[in-house]
Design an enzyme around this catalytic site. Structure first.
Site, PDB file in Angstrom:
ATOM      1  N   ARG A 228      12.130  -2.835   8.186  1.00  0.00           N
ATOM      2  CA  ARG A 228      12.253  -1.888   7.014  1.00  0.00           C
ATOM      3  C   ARG A 228      11.179  -0.683   7.278  1.00  0.00           C
ATOM      4  NH1 ARG A 228       7.854  -2.671   3.268  1.00  0.00           N
ATOM      5  NH2 ARG A 228       9.125  -2.041   1.726  1.00  0.00           N
ATOM      6  N   TYR A 321      -1.481   3.611  -6.755  1.00  0.00           N
ATOM      7  CA  TYR A 321      -1.731   2.463  -5.639  1.00  0.00           C
ATOM      8  C   TYR A 321      -1.791   2.916  -4.253  1.00  0.00           C
ATOM      9  CZ  TYR A 321      -0.436  -1.375  -2.686  1.00  0.00           C
ATOM     10  OH  TYR A 321      -0.177  -2.065  -1.738  1.00  0.00           O
TER      11      TYR A 321
END
Length: 359
Positions: A228, A321
């Site tokens: 990924r 974040y």
């Protein structure tokens, strides 16, 4: 194609790192659509896909020598960036075998491995031509190597490596070589479970992303690796963005201006793969970092447009974040000049063999 290494480039100090035209075109651009949200986004790690970085199990490119040198600098300053819990010794040898077998098979002009056998007690000779290393050792006998087998081989590979021990229907981060992480600490995370390790990520937990991911990872079989992409952004082409060195790189976030953001702000993409190891049954988790500046990315028109749209619509919790909030408006304004609003196809392919002129 033969690899032309760039041994003198740097990832700190004068930051002389740059991508060649070939490296830009093979960059693993992570956005298939005009908006981004966390997902499991796993696929088989096979030698096909939108980027040439998928051609081999472990990608080696023009930055190999320089990245290995930067890793050595980080380890000299902080040996704790490589940690292996005592019960992970079998997984160390699994990792060494996998990397040596893969690199010597995929890049025979640069690496070679000869064996008298494949089990413990066999005599092996490893040759790494780019780094000028030739080492004979006994497989399974750590005393015949200059350091532990996991540290030995991951010093000679690009990116970070974690090993997750599988027990109690969970995964535990019980070993790691981590010198190019995106603002997380091996020293803090070592020994944590999968959910504990990923605890700080916003939105994904509410969506059940990590519960699904863990179930998927526990079922990975030997010989069937998966991959990924993950991403963030970094000011300057710096590999070592660990919390331990935040005073060195954190203030750079305030240095961006409309005039320098194209050169200094880099998209930081991680190619994350997972491999089931044969003897230990652990999961090897390589995290390969690729860096490309905004100036480099907009030379691919599709990527410049898509990155403009992704950043302009990024949910504020994700921007916070990933540490982008401070400079995100400046980045969006810079990229808007490269987006004419026209439709672009789904997928991450560059869809061009020639780059626009360098900025």
């Amino acid at each position: 194609m033969s690899i032309v290494f760039k041994p003198d480039e740097t990832f700190r100090g004068d930051y002389s790192y740059r991508n060649s035209d070939e490296a830009i075109l093979r960059f693993p651009f992570p956005f298939p659509e005009d908006q981004y949200m966390y997902s499991v986004n796993m696929e088989p790690h096979q030698p096909k896909g939108a980027s040439a970085v998928y051609e081999h199990g472990f990608d080696v490119d023009e930055h190999y020598i320089a990245e290995c040198r930067d890793k050595a600098i980080t380890l000299e300053r902080d040996p704790g960036r490589c940690q292996v819990l005592p019960h992970m010794q079998m997984a160390e040898w699994d990792t060494l075998e996998l990397l040596m077998d893969s690199l010597s098979a995929d890049y025979p002009e640069h690496f070679s491995l000869s064996k008298t056998g494949t089990d413990f007690g066999a005599h092996w000779t490893w040759i790494n031509r780019p780094l000028g290393i030739e080492q004979s050792f006994v497989f399974g006998d750590a005393a015949t190597l200059p350091c532990g087998p996991f540290e030995y081989i991951t010093r000679q590979a690009q990116g970070d490596f974690a090993i997750c021990d599988q027990r109690e229907d969970n995964l535990f981060l019980d070993a790691g070589m981590v010198t190019s992480q995106a603002d997380w600490s091996l020293d803090f995370n070592v020994g944590m479970s999968f959910m504990q390790w990923h605890g700080p990520v916003p939105l994904a937990h509410q969506a059940g992303v990590f519960e699904r991911a863990l179930k998927y990872l526990l079922m990975i079989r030997q010989g069937q690796p998966v991959r990924r992409l993950n991403w963030t952004m970094t000011v300057n082409p710096r590999l070592d963005t660990a919390p331990e060195t935040f005073p060195e790189w954190g203030p750079d976030r305030a240095s961006l201006t409309p005039e320098n953001i194209g050169r200094k702000l880099h998209l930081r993409v991680e190619l994350q793969t997972l491999w089931r190891l044969p003897r230990s049954n652990a999961l090897l988790f390589p995290i390969r970092c690729y860096l490309a500046s905004l100036d480099e990315l907009v030379r691919v028109p599709k990527w410049g447009k898509r990155l403009s749209r992704v950043l302009a619509t990024l949910p504020p919790p994700l921007a916070e974040y990933k540490g982008l909030s401070r400079f995100l408006p400046t980045a969006v304004a810079y990229l808007a000049a490269f987006d004419d609003g026209s439709a672009i196809s789904k997928g991450t392919e560059a869809e061009t063999a020639e780059l626009a002129a360098a900025i």
